[in-house]
Structures are given as structure tokens and as C-alpha cells.
Design a protein around this motif. Sequence first.
Motif, PDB file in Angstrom:
ATOM      1  N   UNK A 150     -17.382  -4.184   8.124  1.00  0.00           N
ATOM      2  CA  UNK A 150     -16.736  -2.901   8.591  1.00  0.00           C
ATOM      3  C   UNK A 150     -16.576  -2.092   7.251  1.00  0.00           C
ATOM      4  N   UNK A 151     -16.825  -0.699   7.638  1.00  0.00           N
ATOM      5  CA  UNK A 151     -16.253   0.148   6.600  1.00  0.00           C
ATOM      6  C   UNK A 151     -14.741   0.453   6.370  1.00  0.00           C
ATOM      7  N   UNK A 152     -14.018   0.312   5.291  1.00  0.00           N
ATOM      8  CA  UNK A 152     -12.869   0.227   5.138  1.00  0.00           C
ATOM      9  C   UNK A 152     -12.292   1.373   4.661  1.00  0.00           C
ATOM     10  N   UNK A 153     -11.378   2.240   5.130  1.00  0.00           N
ATOM     11  CA  UNK A 153     -10.890   3.462   4.721  1.00  0.00           C
ATOM     12  C   UNK A 153     -10.654   3.598   2.989  1.00  0.00           C
ATOM     13  N   UNK A 154     -11.372   4.516   2.290  1.00  0.00           N
ATOM     14  CA  UNK A 154     -11.093   4.757   1.018  1.00  0.00           C
ATOM     15  C   UNK A 154     -11.606   3.563   0.264  1.00  0.00           C
ATOM     16  N   UNK A 155     -12.691   2.767   0.685  1.00  0.00           N
ATOM     17  CA  UNK A 155     -13.033   1.526   0.313  1.00  0.00           C
ATOM     18  C   UNK A 155     -13.472   1.668  -1.258  1.00  0.00           C
ATOM     19  N   UNK A 157     -12.618   3.454  -3.477  1.00  0.00           N
ATOM     20  CA  UNK A 157     -11.257   3.653  -4.573  1.00  0.00           C
ATOM     21  C   UNK A 157     -11.156   2.154  -5.207  1.00  0.00           C
ATOM     22  N   UNK A 158     -11.260   1.151  -4.569  1.00  0.00           N
ATOM     23  CA  UNK A 158     -10.911  -0.162  -5.185  1.00  0.00           C
ATOM     24  C   UNK A 158     -11.575  -0.533  -6.401  1.00  0.00           C
ATOM     25  N   UNK A 159     -10.816  -0.787  -7.576  1.00  0.00           N
ATOM     26  CA  UNK A 159     -11.338  -1.152  -8.817  1.00  0.00           C
ATOM     27  C   UNK A 159     -11.915  -2.520  -8.990  1.00  0.00           C
ATOM     28  N   UNK A 160     -11.181  -3.370  -8.213  1.00  0.00           N
ATOM     29  CA  UNK A 160     -11.773  -4.837  -8.257  1.00  0.00           C
ATOM     30  C   UNK A 160     -13.156  -5.244  -7.537  1.00  0.00           C
ATOM     31  N   UNK A 161     -13.247  -6.321  -7.180  1.00  0.00           N
ATOM     32  CA  UNK A 161     -14.427  -6.846  -6.598  1.00  0.00           C
ATOM     33  C   UNK A 161     -14.258  -6.943  -5.016  1.00  0.00           C
ATOM     34  N   UNK A 162     -15.041  -6.648  -4.330  1.00  0.00           N
ATOM     35  CA  UNK A 162     -15.426  -6.952  -2.879  1.00  0.00           C
ATOM     36  C   UNK A 162     -16.487  -7.811  -2.286  1.00  0.00           C
ATOM     37  N   UNK A 163     -15.985  -8.960  -1.880  1.00  0.00           N
ATOM     38  CA  UNK A 163     -17.112 -10.048  -1.611  1.00  0.00           C
ATOM     39  C   UNK A 163     -17.118 -10.246  -0.234  1.00  0.00           C
ATOM     40  N   UNK A 164     -18.306 -10.615   0.444  1.00  0.00           N
ATOM     41  CA  UNK A 164     -18.331 -11.130   1.810  1.00  0.00           C
ATOM     42  C   UNK A 164     -18.552 -12.543   1.627  1.00  0.00           C
ATOM     43  N   UNK A 320      -7.643   1.427   1.369  1.00  0.00           N
ATOM     44  CA  UNK A 320      -8.045   0.760   0.151  1.00  0.00           C
ATOM     45  C   UNK A 320      -7.176   1.631  -1.003  1.00  0.00           C
ATOM     46  N   UNK A 321      -6.905   0.992  -2.264  1.00  0.00           N
ATOM     47  CA  UNK A 321      -6.420   1.783  -3.244  1.00  0.00           C
ATOM     48  C   UNK A 321      -7.182   1.100  -4.471  1.00  0.00           C
ATOM     49  N   UNK A 331       3.564  -1.536   3.397  1.00  0.00           N
ATOM     50  CA  UNK A 331       3.611  -2.558   2.382  1.00  0.00           C
ATOM     51  C   UNK A 331       2.150  -2.328   1.609  1.00  0.00           C
ATOM     52  N   UNK A 332       2.178  -2.639   0.306  1.00  0.00           N
ATOM     53  CA  UNK A 332       0.949  -2.592  -0.447  1.00  0.00           C
ATOM     54  C   UNK A 332       0.562  -4.006  -0.837  1.00  0.00           C
ATOM     55  N   UNK A 333      -0.641  -4.553  -0.785  1.00  0.00           N
ATOM     56  CA  UNK A 333      -1.024  -5.797  -1.397  1.00  0.00           C
ATOM     57  C   UNK A 333      -1.707  -5.916  -2.558  1.00  0.00           C
ATOM     58  N   UNK A 334      -1.196  -5.939  -3.748  1.00  0.00           N
ATOM     59  CA  UNK A 334      -1.874  -6.145  -5.072  1.00  0.00           C
ATOM     60  C   UNK A 334      -3.118  -7.080  -4.759  1.00  0.00           C
ATOM     61  N   UNK A 335      -4.153  -6.463  -5.534  1.00  0.00           N
ATOM     62  CA  UNK A 335      -5.596  -7.590  -5.470  1.00  0.00           C
ATOM     63  C   UNK A 335      -6.396  -7.193  -6.534  1.00  0.00           C
ATOM     64  N   UNK A 336      -6.948  -8.407  -7.172  1.00  0.00           N
ATOM     65  CA  UNK A 336      -8.104  -8.103  -8.134  1.00  0.00           C
ATOM     66  C   UNK A 336      -9.429  -8.450  -7.522  1.00  0.00           C
TER      67      UNK A 336
END
Length: 496
Positions: A150-155, A157-164, A320-321, A331-336
Motif C-alpha cells: 500500500x501507499x503510506x501517507x508521507x512515505x 519522508x522516512x529516512x530509513x529503509x522500507x522493505x517488503x 510516516x515521518x 504515539x510515534x514509533x521510532x524506526x531505522x
Amino acid sequence: MEKHVDILIIGAGISGLGLAAHLSKICPQRQFDIIERRESFGGTWDLFKYPGIRSDSDMSTFGYNFKPWQKSNVLADGSAIKNYLSEVVDEYQLKNKIHFKHRVISANYDSSLKKWLVKIEDQQQKQQIWIANFVLGCTGYYNYDHGFQPDFPNQEAFKGQIIHPQHWPENFDYSGKKVVIIGSGATAITLVPAMVKGGAKHVTMLQRSPTYIASVPSIDFVYDKMRKVLPEDLAYKLTRARNIGVQRGIYALAQKQPKLLRKLLLKSIEMQLKGKVDMKHFTPTYNPWDQRLCVVPDGDLFKILRSGQASVATDQIDRFTETGILLQSGQHLEADIIISATGLEIQILGGMKATIDHQPIDTSKHMLYQGIMVSDVPNMAMIIGYINASWTLKVDIAADYICRLINHMDKNGYAEVIAQGDQKELMDDTVMGNLSSGYIARAANVMPKQGKHAPWNITNNYLADRKELKQAKFNDPVLKFEKRVEEESRKPQLVS
């Protein structure tokens, strides 16, 4: 280039290899070829490489009926299953039957020739026409190229890695990293403990809604004891019969007394969480088996959650931030690293374009005769496993039926068989049943449909199917057989 083949199996995964082994045993007079678009066999068990990848069915029933899984582990990891399939390939000499890196583009049934003309792209990306008597689809029901993303809002912007998980990077190092896994299905609940054990700093499972999860022992101690006092084959058969009965019993209880099964499942989870995790994260709003029941070995997920090395968040994503995910609760979930365990993209017959005399076949407007043969489509069958039991149970009985059908046709000189559909039977539900899972809902526009009555309705009842298919005769008026025809002098109509 043209190539004549007898039986064409599409897919060298667990369905295709199982069918090929049955053909080798039961139809030795028939020649078959297997098309596999990837570089190796195994399908799911070669594709997925994410940490902890394993079966979610017990191996006594997930193994083929002709090759017992004679180990005491209840569930098996991906590499062990791939090794098992490798043994099948060797024992039935299938390696030379598989054409790797070959992709089926389209297939047209020429009714005058009573043959399939299949357009195939080979490993040099050159196109060939293969002329086949039978086409057997063993590709499963998902797209191997792309998972559902899915397309996540503001995806962005996230500076880390996104993996399926379907595209897990080789030798991926996540040690010391904060990980958020989006999803609560079988993949997510496998990844959480595996990534913690693999060195992740903290893992959060983010879910929109809870899933029913049952804990199963990793070792079958009863089977182990039986093997010491009984012949190996008998111990295996008793264990397999017991586990088939348990699978069926749990599903039947879910249908007849869902409140009781819900109470039992939730009580078991509560006992394993020991008050360390809020039960709201494991209390679904739906009944058991409205969606597929997930399993974990030895409660590993619950142990990790109790330890505090992993956590669960039940919420909706706001956006996403740069550093993680902001939830609608604030709530904000911190993630690398963010892992999108959001499921499969549904696809039938490997995405090939199928036609009859160049008229398109819309699989969503067809049913499956005996859960196997595509209605009104000549000389075509497909294998789709169970939603409530081991996939391979269906492979074995479907393959046996297909082999008996082929032998019946050979004995009587038939070249063509059509399961004649009745549009009055067509229902809205797909052959995947009435599960409410997202991937099932997304399948409506491609999956064959349920029929109201036998032989078009899919019961997902292995015991009933086994009896029906083993005893099935081929004098059913639904089945229309045609004799062989003399080869015509004209060239076949090639696939468009």
C-alpha cells in the motif's frame, strides 16, 4: 520456434513438483514438461528469504503422501523445506523436466486441433510456441514479482529503509536497529522473534487489528515415542492421521461453536503473556477462522513480547515521518527500518493471458469442477491448496485425480475434456472461501468462483474431498469428452 509437448505444468513449486511426481508414478506413458520462470525450483520456499521463514502447517501433513516427513519437528524452516523438495526432484528425476528462466506469456486453445498453443519467453528472452495437449496451472495464487504494497501517507519522508518481506535483501544487517513491522499475519509474527534473536535493538509489530494466534510445540514428542516402538511408516501414518483430524476438528469447532474456540484461544494467549502485555492486542473483533489462524512454535512470539525486546501497537497510521511512523493516537514509533508485511498481490496462472480460439478467458467468471478443472475450458486444470489445512493435502488428491482422468482419456481414445459449467451455479464467493482477509478480498477479480452445489462448491474439507476424488467416476454428464482428431495439414493458429 515450435516445440511439441504432451502435458505442460506451469510452476515448479510445491504444487508443480508434487503433480510431476504423481504423473511419473501413475501416468508413465505420458511425457510432461515443467515451465519455471525463476532460476530454481521450490516456489515460495525458494523465493522468501526473510528471517525465520517457516511452514505454518505441521510437516506430517505438509509433506507429500508419497514422501513422509520423518522428522520430529512440527514446523520446518524454509531451507529444510527446500531440501525436502530437492530430494523429491532427485528421486523422481525431475531436474531435466524443468525449464528454468522460461516465462509463459499467453496460451490459446485451438479447438480445431484440440491443443494449447503456448507462447513462452526463454532465458535468452526469445519467444517460442509450445504446442501442448494439457496445461496444468501450479503457480499458486500470488505474484512472485511484487508483494502487496500500500501507499503510506508521507512515505517518502522516512529516512530509513522500507522493505517488503518478499524482497528481503541478501545478507541484510539489522543488528542494533529499531524495527517496525507493519502487519499481524503469519509473516509478521514470524519476523518479530526472528529479528530479535538476530540482533535487532527493538522490534515493534504495528497492526490495524489483532489476529488469532495459537501456540504449537516445536517437537512432536508423541511421534518421537511412537517411532521407538512402532515401524517408522506406521508411526508416520498415525501421526499424519491425528494431525489431519486435529486440523479438521479445530476448523469444525470454529464453524459450530466459534465463541467456545475464541474463549480457548484467548485463554491460552493470556496464560502465555502472563500479564506482561495488554490482551487488547490479541483480542480480534471477528470469530476464529473468519481469517486464517496463525501459529507460533513454542509460543516464541509471546516469550519475546514478555521480555520487552519487542512490543505490539494496535493503531492506524497517520503518516510516516523522517524517523518512523506517527499513529493516529499521537504515539510515534521510532524506526531505522520499516518492514511492510502487508501481504500478497493476487495473481492466477502466473499472470498469463489465456484464450480459447483467441477469445479471452476471465478466470473470475469460471468455477472449478471438483476444485480442480476450470469450467468450460478444455484440457486445463489448476491446483489451489486448502485455506484451513496444509496446502499439500490438496496437491496430493488433486494430482491423483488428474492422473486418473488422463488415464481414462487414454484408455478411451479421448483428446479433449471439458467440465461444462452452469452459470446458475455461479456465486460471488471465490474458491478461497468466505475468509475476510485482505488478500482474499483482493482476489475477487481474478479468482475462480464458488458454485452453489457439488461438483462446483469448494468445501475446504480434506477428508470429504479425499473420499470424493478417490471414488469419482468419469461418466458424469458434466464432463464432455471428445475423441482424437487427425492432425490437420494447416499450421495451428499461433497465440496472439
